[in-house]
Structure formats: structure tokens, C-alpha cells
Design a protein around this motif. Structure first.
Motif, PDB file in Angstrom:
ATOM      1  N   HIS A  94      -0.154 -25.155 -29.991  1.00 48.95           N
ATOM      2  CA  HIS A  94      -1.196 -24.214 -29.572  1.00 48.95           C
ATOM      3  C   HIS A  94      -0.762 -22.775 -29.828  1.00 48.95           C
ATOM      4  N   THR A 148      -4.786 -21.174 -17.876  1.00 49.12           N
ATOM      5  CA  THR A 148      -5.567 -20.599 -16.774  1.00 49.12           C
ATOM      6  C   THR A 148      -6.395 -21.662 -16.048  1.00 49.12           C
ATOM      7  N   THR A 149      -6.583 -22.819 -16.669  1.00 56.07           N
ATOM      8  CA  THR A 149      -7.291 -23.910 -16.000  1.00 56.07           C
ATOM      9  C   THR A 149      -6.329 -25.001 -15.531  1.00 56.07           C
ATOM     10  N   THR A 164      -2.539 -16.239 -12.280  1.00 60.82           N
ATOM     11  CA  THR A 164      -3.037 -16.458 -13.631  1.00 60.82           C
ATOM     12  C   THR A 164      -3.595 -15.186 -14.271  1.00 60.82           C
ATOM     13  N   THR A 190      -3.142 -17.543 -27.745  1.00 61.03           N
ATOM     14  CA  THR A 190      -4.482 -17.406 -27.167  1.00 61.03           C
ATOM     15  C   THR A 190      -4.973 -18.734 -26.613  1.00 61.03           C
ATOM     16  N   GLU A 191      -4.797 -19.800 -27.386  1.00 60.56           N
ATOM     17  CA  GLU A 191      -5.221 -21.129 -26.930  1.00 60.56           C
ATOM     18  C   GLU A 191      -4.449 -21.553 -25.692  1.00 60.56           C
ATOM     19  N   SER A 235      -5.520 -19.814 -22.545  1.00 66.01           N
ATOM     20  CA  SER A 235      -6.805 -20.353 -22.112  1.00 66.01           C
ATOM     21  C   SER A 235      -6.622 -21.683 -21.378  1.00 66.01           C
ATOM     22  N   ILE A 236      -5.785 -22.554 -21.919  1.00 62.01           N
ATOM     23  CA  ILE A 236      -5.521 -23.835 -21.271  1.00 62.01           C
ATOM     24  C   ILE A 236      -4.793 -23.619 -19.944  1.00 62.01           C
TER      25      ILE A 236
END
Length: 287
Positions: A57, A67-68, A252, A60-61, A64-65
């Protein structure tokens, strides 16, 4: 990965909660400069972010992952049996699998992020470190589902229950080695991203007193492990991002800032990194 595999450059990511995501900034700079680690070692939260790197990854990817995946919500689902187990341990059958929180949410998030991916199938190898709950020994997980390895490595005592791998009761890696450079002893050179455990600014309650004690123990253990690596002749460079503010384990919102601090810290020691990967004589390089 064959047993003859000898890593040229290992990137070791220690514990530190959300701060460990600075690793994404580190690898951004390394890849830009044509310096590609061929082994990732991760402990606790560092293992989660290391897994995202091993899966390819981008920064950026991965943010994004992440943060969840790694948020404070995962620690807020109480176990209703925890209080009676603490108050009446015999009657409520308190045992070594005790935890204050249910792991349902973090387990579900790990499943969504990593699915059935297995450690032994990664193109960029990942070693996940954890702790044998019975002996306190550090262990290195190199095969099996990534989800299981990560769940074991983040099993903070009291917070989450231990995780079982092949019948072995396993807990958080930071207990035995918060910056596990020893898991990369076979590498020709090692870059290590680690953070000192923060000390409370004031000790005005039991939890802060406990934090002071555990942070002191964690930091001393990390320094002792690094000294041992130096004595063993490891070619090692520790990268230490400078953080201008205190950041919580699950903050986060600070992830982009942490990635940038990882970039800046790596930029600052690039000459030492080039020297490390080119030099043959064993030594410890000071950042």
C-alpha cells in the motif's frame, strides 16, 4: 520464504500506538532514493502498519485504511464479566484470559483490512513479534494468517485477552521487546523506527503512577535491547522522528502529521543510511 533468505536491509517498527505510522513516511523516502528494505519486522501497532507496507500500500492508501482500523473505539466495548471477575475472582472464574474489553471490533477491522492474507505468501516478508504469556519470552511469528499474528501482537494485558497461536497463549510484543531488532539478527543492516514511551507530565492519580512505572520499564528495556544489538555487532541505525506535541495511542487525526515527521526524520539521516547500506564493518550508527 526459504531458510537461506538473508535480508540485506530490514526495517524494524516498534510499538508506539498511532505514532508507528511514521513508518509510511520512512519508506516513502527510502523507495524514492532506491533503498528498498527486503524485510519488515513489526511489534504491536508497528506490526499493523508494517503489514500495510508489506502488502504494497502507498502512504495515502495505508493512512486511509489505518484511520478505519486503529481508533479509540476498539477499546471501548466493555466486557460485562470483567468487574465481577476483578471483585470476586474465585466465584467469577478469573483466569489468564482475563480482559477488560471485548476484541470483537478490532478483530472485525483486522479481518476487513487483511482478510485471509498469510505471512508466508508476502512478497515483502513480514515478521511479527509478540510475547509468550506463560514465559515472558519474545516470539517471532513468520507464518499463518496476518490477522492472527496482528491480533496476538496487539494483545495489551488487561485491555484485550491473549490470543492463541498453535496452542500458545500470546500477548502484546511490547512486553518482551518494544523495538525488536533482535528479530532481524540475520539482516546485513537494520533501520529501526522506535519511540520512547511517554512519561506522564503529572502524577496525580493511580493510573498516572502506573503509567510512569510502565513507561520507565519499557524505555529501559528498549535501551537494553539496543545495547545488546550493538554488542552483537549489528549494523543499526535508529530513526527517531521529532514530535512537537504529545500524541495519544489512538489519535488518528495525527496520522498525516506523523507520516510527514517520518519523512523528515529519514531525510535528516539519509547520509547515515547510505553509509549504513554500503558499509561492511559492524557498528551502531547514531542518528
Amino acid at each position: 520464504m526459504p531458510n537461506s533468505f538473508k535480508p540485506k536491509l530490514a526495517l524494524v517498527l516498534g510499538s508506539g500506538g498511532v505514532r508507528s505510522i511514521a513508518a509510511l513516511g520512512v519508506v516513502d523516502v527510502l523507495w524514492r532514493e532506491g533503498i528498498a528494505p527486503d524485510l519488515i519486522v513489526g511489534c504491536s501497532a508497528g506490526a499493523m502498519f508494517g503489514a500495510l507496507i508489506s502488502l504494497g500500500h502507498s502512504a495515502t492508501e495505508a493512512v486511509s485504511i489505518a484511520t478505519t482500523l486503529w481508533t479509540a473505539e476498539v477499546t471501548k466495548e466493555h466486557r460485562w464479566r470483567a468487574i465481577p471477575q476483578m471483585l470476586w475472582p474465585r466465584l467469577s472464574k478469573f483466569d489468564a484470559d482475563f480482559s477488560l474489553r471485548n476484541d470483537r471490533l478490532i478483530r472485525n477491522r483486522l479481518e476487513r483490512a487483511f482478510g485471509d492474507a498469510r505471512l508466508e505468501e508476502l512478497t515483502l516478508p513480514l515478521r511479527v513479534t509478540a510475547t509468550d504469556a506463560a514465559s515472558g519470552d519474545a516470539i517471532v511469528i513468520t507464518k499463518g494468517r496476518i490477522v492472527d499474528a496482528l491480533r496476538a501482537s496487539i494483545a495489551m494485558p488487561f485491555m484485550f485477552a491473549p490470543h492463541y497461536i498453535d496452542g500458545q497463549r500470546v500477548i502484546d510484543g511490547f512486553i518482551s521487546d518494544p523495538l525488536p531488532v533482535s528479530a532481524a539478527l540475520d539482516a546485513k543492516a537494520v533501520l529501526a523506527l522506535g519511540f520512547d514511551a511517554p512519561m506522564p507530565q503529572r502524577v496525580n492519580g493511580p493510573s498516572r503512577l502506573l503509567a510512569q512505572v510502565t513507561s520507565s520499564m519499557t524505555n529501559n528495556l528498549m535501551r537494553a535491547r539496543l545495547a545488546s544489538a550493538e554488542a552483537a555487532g549489528m549494523r543499526l541505525l535508529r530513526i527517531e522522528p521529532t514530535l512537537e506535541r504529545r500524541i495519544g495511542l489512538f489519535d488518528t487525526a495525527a496520522m498525516p502529521y506523523l507520516v510527514e515527521q517520518g519523512r523528515q526524520a529519514t531525510e535528516a539521516v539519509l547520509p547515515s543510511i547510505f553509509k549504513l547500506v554500503e558499509q561492511q564493518r559492524p557498528h551502531l550508527v547514531a542518528a
